[in-house]
Design a protein around this motif. Structure first.
Motif, PDB file in Angstrom:
ATOM      1  N   ASP A  40       0.803  -1.224   0.000  1.00 37.91           N
ATOM      2  CA  ASP A  40       0.000   0.000   0.000  1.00 37.91           C
ATOM      3  C   ASP A  40       0.830   1.265   0.000  1.00 37.91           C
ATOM      4  N   ILE A  41       2.115   1.121   0.159  1.00 34.96           N
ATOM      5  CA  ILE A  41       2.940   2.320   0.287  1.00 34.96           C
ATOM      6  C   ILE A  41       3.497   2.685  -1.075  1.00 34.96           C
ATOM      7  N   ASP A  42       3.125   3.846  -1.542  1.00 38.80           N
ATOM      8  CA  ASP A  42       3.513   4.222  -2.908  1.00 38.80           C
ATOM      9  C   ASP A  42       4.963   4.637  -3.024  1.00 38.80           C
ATOM     10  N   ASP A  43       5.323   5.539  -2.146  1.00 37.80           N
ATOM     11  CA  ASP A  43       6.636   6.104  -2.336  1.00 37.80           C
ATOM     12  C   ASP A  43       7.451   5.892  -1.088  1.00 37.80           C
ATOM     13  N   PHE A  44       8.400   5.005  -1.177  1.00 38.18           N
ATOM     14  CA  PHE A  44       9.176   4.700   0.009  1.00 38.18           C
ATOM     15  C   PHE A  44      10.631   4.620  -0.384  1.00 38.18           C
ATOM     16  N   ASN A  45      11.393   5.592   0.021  1.00 39.08           N
ATOM     17  CA  ASN A  45      12.813   5.485  -0.306  1.00 39.08           C
ATOM     18  C   ASN A  45      13.634   5.403   0.972  1.00 39.08           C
ATOM     19  N   GLY A  46      14.841   4.968   0.838  1.00 40.91           N
ATOM     20  CA  GLY A  46      15.645   4.618   2.007  1.00 40.91           C
ATOM     21  C   GLY A  46      16.415   5.751   2.631  1.00 40.91           C
ATOM     22  N   GLY A  47      16.159   6.972   2.218  1.00 45.64           N
ATOM     23  CA  GLY A  47      16.983   8.070   2.718  1.00 45.64           C
ATOM     24  C   GLY A  47      16.820   8.343   4.196  1.00 45.64           C
ATOM     25  N   TRP A  48      15.842   7.719   4.830  1.00 53.82           N
ATOM     26  CA  TRP A  48      15.611   8.014   6.240  1.00 53.82           C
ATOM     27  C   TRP A  48      16.784   7.638   7.123  1.00 53.82           C
TER      28      TRP A  48
END
Lengths: 189, 614
Positions: free
Chosen positions: B190-198
Motif C-alpha cells: 500500500d505504500i507508494d513512495d518509500f525510499n531509504g533516505g531516512w
C-alpha cells in the motif's frame, strides 16, 4: 417469517439506495451471498443443508479453493515477500530426447535438473536404460548407451564435457545413442 | 482492563485518607511501603488482581504502574486510561483483529493510533516506549511521536501500516535517545513512495541504537549511512536489514558489529568471488554471540556453509523465506545443536523434518510455512509423518504452527503422546474440510487427543473436516484455552455453545465459515464480558440476533461489517439478513466512535445504542 417478507417484496430487481427510501435495496446483498436464514426458526435441516453444501463445495476441485479469501491463513506480508523457486517456470527449457531404436521421442525440461547427475538419472528412468559412468577420457563406460546432444551448430556432442550451465544454453536436443555407433565421439568400447 | 470499582473516590493523590467511603479496614502497610512493594509487580494480571483488593491498593497500584498493555485499542478510551494511570512510561497497543492479516477485515476498520498519541502528549510527556500491533500509524503520528516526547527510546511496529519514509525520517531526526527501532511485517503493497533516505537522518553523533530492524521495508537504503550508523552504535545487539543489502555489504556490516546477538541478513542472491566467500565466512565466524538468525532471502545451498561457524550458539533460526531442500537443510541443522525455535518452509519436506527430529533435541517451537499456499500439486510440502518425526525427537516441543495438506487422527494422537506439553497447537490442513486421508473420518479425534492430553494448552487452531464433536472435546477438556481459531468446521450451533460454556479462560475466539448461528451467538452473553473479543465471519448470524445482543449487553460493543461500501443497514429493517461479519468486544462505552470520523468507518456499524461520547 423472513422468508415470507422476502417473497412479498415488490420489485425484486437490484436497486441500491439509502435505507428509508425503498425496501428492495438489500436484494443486492442477499443475491451476493445466496444465503438466507430465518431467525426464529433455525431450521435444522436447512443449516445441515448449508453445511453439507459447504463440505461438498470443499471436496470439489482444488481450483476453487485457491479463490477462498484469506485461506490458507498466510499473512499478506509473508505471501508478498516470498517467491518460491518455481520448479517449472513459464519459460521451461523443453528439448526433444530421442533414443536409438525407440519408436517415439520424449521431451524433458532441462530447467528441472540441477546438474548432470539428475539429468542422467532422469534419462535412465525415462528410457529404462543404464547409461554408465562418465569419465573425461573415456566417455561413458559400462553401458551400451551414451547420452549426446545437438548443439547450436548442429553437432552431436557427448553430454558431460562442458559445465552444466553451458550445456543448458547450447543444447538443442538430446539423443541417447547406442555406443557402438558412437565411436566417433571418443568412447573406448 | 478492569474497570474502576469505585469511581467516586478521589483520584488526585496517592494516599486516600477519606475514610467515610471506606467500609474496609485500612491497609496495614504505610502507603509509601505499599507503593514500593507494588512497583516490583510487572505482570498486568497481577496488577489487575491487586487493584481489586481495596481502594488503597487500587490507588497504590495505579500510581506505580509504568507499563500499559491494551490488547484491544477499542476496549477503553484514552481518557479513562490517562485519568487512572498517571505514571506510564511504556505503552503496548493492539488494534485490528487478527483476521485482518488475511484480508477479512475492511481496509478502513480503524485502529488509528493518532488520538492515543494526542492524549499521551498531554498526559505522558515522559513516555519512553511504544509498541503497536496491527494499528494504523500515519506519518503525522510518527512526527508527533518524534517531537512530543523528549525521552522517547523505543518504537516497535508490528504489522502496522499507514506510514512512509517521512515518518521514519522524523523519528531518525528527532529521537536523540532512541535505542530501539523495530519494524516487523509491514505490508509494503500500500505504500507508494518509500525510499531509504531516512537512515541518513540519524545525526552523525547519534550512537545509542541497540535494536534496528527494517527487514520488512522494501527499499534501497543508503548503505554508507547504514554502515556508519552501525559502527557508531557500539551497543547494537539486534540488526535486521532488508533485501536490498547484498552479501558483500553484509560482510562489511558484520565486521562493524561482531557483537550482534540477533542478525537478519539481506539477500543471498549475489554471486561472490572466491575471496569474498572467504571474507563472508570469516565475518560470520567472528559473530560468537549470535542467538537469532533470519532473513536469508534466496539463500542457496552453495552459500549456506558460510553460516555454519556462527550457528553454534543459535537458539532461533528463521528460514521461512529460504526455499531449502532437505539435504542442505539437514547439513545446516547439524551445526545448530542449541536450537530452541525454528521456522522453515515446507520445501524441506518430511525428510527435512526428520533431520530436525534428530538434530535438535532442545527444540521448543516449530513453525512450518507453505512455500506455495495455492499449489495444486498435492504431493509437495510436508505431511503427517514429518510432524511425527519432529515430535519423536523433540520432547520439549510446546509450540507448533504446521501447514500441511494431509493429516490423520492417528498421527496427531502419536504426536501428543510424544509431546504432551503443547501450549500452542496450530494445525492448518490447507484444504478446507479435509478428512483423515487414510480413514476418511473427520479429524475430531485428532483434536480430541490434543485437548485431552495437553492440559496446558493455551492456544488452538483447528482445521480439516470437523463435526461438533471436536468442540465438545474442546469445551470438556481445554480448561486453560485462551485463544481458539476455527475455520470451515462444526455442524451446528451446539459446537460453538460447547466452547462458550466449557472454556473458562477463553479470551479470543475467531471463527470463519462455520455453521454457527444465532442460538450459538446468544448462548455466550455473559461469557463475552470476560473475553477480549469474538470474531465471526461467513457464519449464520443475523442482524436481529446482533441487535438483541447489543440490547441485552450494553457493556459490549457489537460491530457488524456489511461487506458492501456505502450501504447502511437500517436498524428498523423488516428483513433479517445474514451478517457477513461480526466482531464484539467488551468496553465501557462504544469507544470506536469516539476518536474517529464516521466517514472513515464506512464498512462497519455499531449496534449499541449508547453510541455517544461522554
Amino acid at each position: 417469517m423472513a422468508q415470507e417478507n422476502y417473497l412479498n417484496l415488490k420489485e425484486t430487481e437490484l436497486r441500491l439506495g439509502l435505507p428509508g427510501t425503498d425496501e428492495s435495496e438489500f436484494i443486492g446483498c442477499s443475491a451476493k451471498n445466496n444465503k438466507r436464514a430465518s431467525p426464529e426458526s433455525v431450521d435444522d435441516s436447512e443449516s445441515k443443508a448449508n453445511s453439507a453444501a459447504k463440505s461438498a463445495e470443499h471436496e470439489t476441485s482444488s481450483a476453487s479453493k485457491a479463490q477462498i479469501v484469506g485461506w490458507p491463513p498466510v499473512r499478506s506480508y509473508r505471501k508478498n515477500n516470498f517467491q518460491p523457486k518455481k520448479v517449472e517456470s513459464e519459460t521451461g527449457m523443453y528439448v526433444k530426447v530421442s533414443m536409438d531404436g525407440a519408436p517415439y521421442l520424449r521431451k524433458i525440461d532441462l530447467k528441472v535438473y540441477n546438474g548432470y547427475l539428475e539429468l542422467l538419472k532422469a534419462l535412465e528412468n525415462m528410457f529404462k536404460v543404464s547409461i554408465g559412468e562418465y569419465s573425461e577420457r573415456e566417455g561413458y563406460k559400462g553401458s551400451e548407451f551414451a547420452p549426446a546432444y545437438e548443439d547450436e551448430d548442429g553437432d552431436l556432442m557427448l553430454v558431460g564435457d562442458v559445465p552444466w550451465d553451458m550445456l543448458m544454453s547450447s543444447c538443442k536436443r538430446l539423443r541417447i545413442v547406442k555406443v557402438s555407433e558412437a565411436k566417433g565421439l571418443g568412447c573406448a568400447v | 482492563m478492569q474497570t474502576d470499582p469505585n469511581p467516586n473516590k478521589s483520584k488526585d493523590s496517592p494516599t486516600n485518607s477519606d475514610s467515610t467511603e471506606s467500609t474496609q479496614s485500612p491497609s496495614p502497610f504505610p502507603d509509601d511501603v505499599l507503593g514500593q512493594v507494588l512497583s516490583f509487580l510487572n505482570s498486568d494480571k497481577d496488577r489487575s488482581s491487586v487493584s481489586l483488593v481495596c481502594k488503597d491498593w487500587y490507588n497504590a497500584e495505579r500510581w506505580t504502574r509504568t507499563k500499559l498493555f491494551i490488547g484491544n485499542c477499542y476496549s477503553v478510551s484514552p481518557q479513562i486510561v490517562a485519568t487512572r494511570f498517571p505514571k506510564i512510561t511504556s505503552v503496548t497497543l493492539k488494534g485490528k483483529p487478527r483476521f485482518s492479516d488475511f484480508n477479512l477485515v475492511p481496509q478502513n476498520w480503524g485502529a488509528d493510533v493518532h488520538y492515543w498519541l494526542v492524549m499521551f502528549a498531554k498526559v505522558y510527556p515522559f513516555l519512553e516506549e511504544l509498541r503497536l500491533k496491527r494499528m494504523k500509524v500515519s506519518d503525522e503520528s510518527l512526527e508527533l511521536l518524534a517531537t512530543a516526547f523528549p525521552g522517547f527510546r523505543a518504537l516497535s511496529l508490528m504489522s502496522c501500516d499507514g506510514f512512509s519514509t517521512d515518518g521514519l525520517k522524523a523519528i531518525a531526526t528527532h529521537c536523540r535517545n532512541l535505542t530501539e527501532l523495530d519494524i516487523q511485517d509491514t505490508d509494503m503493497s500500500d505504500i507508494d513512495d518509500f525510499n531509504g533516505g531516512w537512515l541518513s537522518c540519524f545525526p552523525e553523533n547519534f550512537g545509542s541504537l541497540e535494536v534496528l530492524n527494517f527487514a520488512s521495508l522494501d527499499s534501497e537504503v543508503n548503505f554508507d549511512a547504514l554502515e556508519r550508523l552501525v559502527s557508531r552504535c557500539k551497543s547494537l545487539r539486534v540488526l535486521k536489514v532488508n533485501k536490498s543489502i547484498m552479501l558483500d555489504q553484509l560482510q562489511r556490516l558484520l565486521l562493524q558489529a561482531p557483537q550482534l546477538m540477533e542478525l537478519g541478513t539481506g539477500s543471498f542472491q549475489q554471486e561472490l568471488l572466491p575471496g569474498q566467500f572467504g571474507d563472508l565466512e570469516s565475518a560470520f565466524s567472528n559473530c560468537k554471540n549470535l542467538q537469532t538468525l533470519s532473513g536469508l532471502w534466496e539463500v542457496t545451498s552453495i552459500y549456506l556453509p558460510v553460516l555454519y561457524a556462527a550457528c553454534a550458539s543459535l537458539t532461533f533460526l528463521n528460514l521461512s523465506y529460504a526455499a531449502l531442500r532437505s539435504v542442505e537443510f539437514g547439513s545446516l541443522l547439524a551445526h545448530c545443536p542449541n536450537l530452541r525455535r525454528l521456522w522453515v518452509l515446507d520445501t524441506v519436506e518430511d525428510k527435512g523434518l526428520e533431520a530436525v527430529g534428530s538434530s535438535c533435541p532442545l527444540l521448543e517451537e516449530l513453525r512450518v510455512f507453505p512455500a506455495d499456499p495455492y499449489d495444486q500439486h498435492l504431493h509437495s510440502g510436508v505431511t503427517e509423518s514429518g510432524f511425527v518425526a519432529v515430535s519423536r525427537g523433540c520432547s520439549k516441543l510446546h509450540y507448533v504452527l504446521y501447514f500441511c495438506r494431509q493429516m490423520t487422527n492417528a498421527a496427531v494422537a502419536t504426536i501428543v503422546q510424544y509431546c504432551p506439553n503443547f501450549t500452542h497447537f496450530r494445525l492448518c490442513i490447507m484444504n478446507p474440510g479435509r478428512p483423515d486421508y487414510l480413514t476418511n473420518e473427520p479429524m475430531d479425534e485428532a483434536f480430541g487427543a490434543v485437548v485431552k492430553t495437553c492440559s496446558k494448552l493455551q492456544r488452538l487452531s483447528v482445521s480439516g473436516l470437523l463435526t461438533d464433536l471436536t468442540f465438545e472435546y474442546i469445551g470438556k477438556y481445554a480448561k486453560n484455552l485462551e485463544t481458539l481459531s476455527v475455520a470451515f468446521a462444526g455442524s451446528s450451533d451446539w459446537g460453538m455453545q460447547c466452547v462458550l460454556e466449557g472454556c473458562p479462560k477463553l479470551r479470543k475466539l475467531e471463527i470463519r465459515d462455520c455453521p454457527f448461528g444465532n442460538a450459538a451467538l446468544l448462548s455466550g452473553l455473559e461469557k463475552y464480558e470476560t473475553m477480549r473479543s469474538l470474531w465471526m465471519s461467513s457464519c449464520n448470524v443475523t442482524i436481529t440476533a446482533c441487535q438483541q445482543l447489543a440490547r441485552e449487553m450494553p457493556r459490549l460493543n457489537v460491530e457488524g461489517q456489511d461487506g458492501m461500501p456505502h450501504l447502511l443497514f437500517s436498524l428498523f429493517d423488516r428483513q433479517d439478513l445474514l451478517l457477513p461479519s461480526l466482531m464484539l468486544w467488551s468496553g465501557t462505552r462504544a469507544v470506536k466512535m469516539a476518536g474517529e470520523k464516521q466517514s472513515e468507518l464506512d464498512h462497519s456499524f455499531l449496534l449499541n445504542e449508547n453510541m455517544r461520547n461522554d
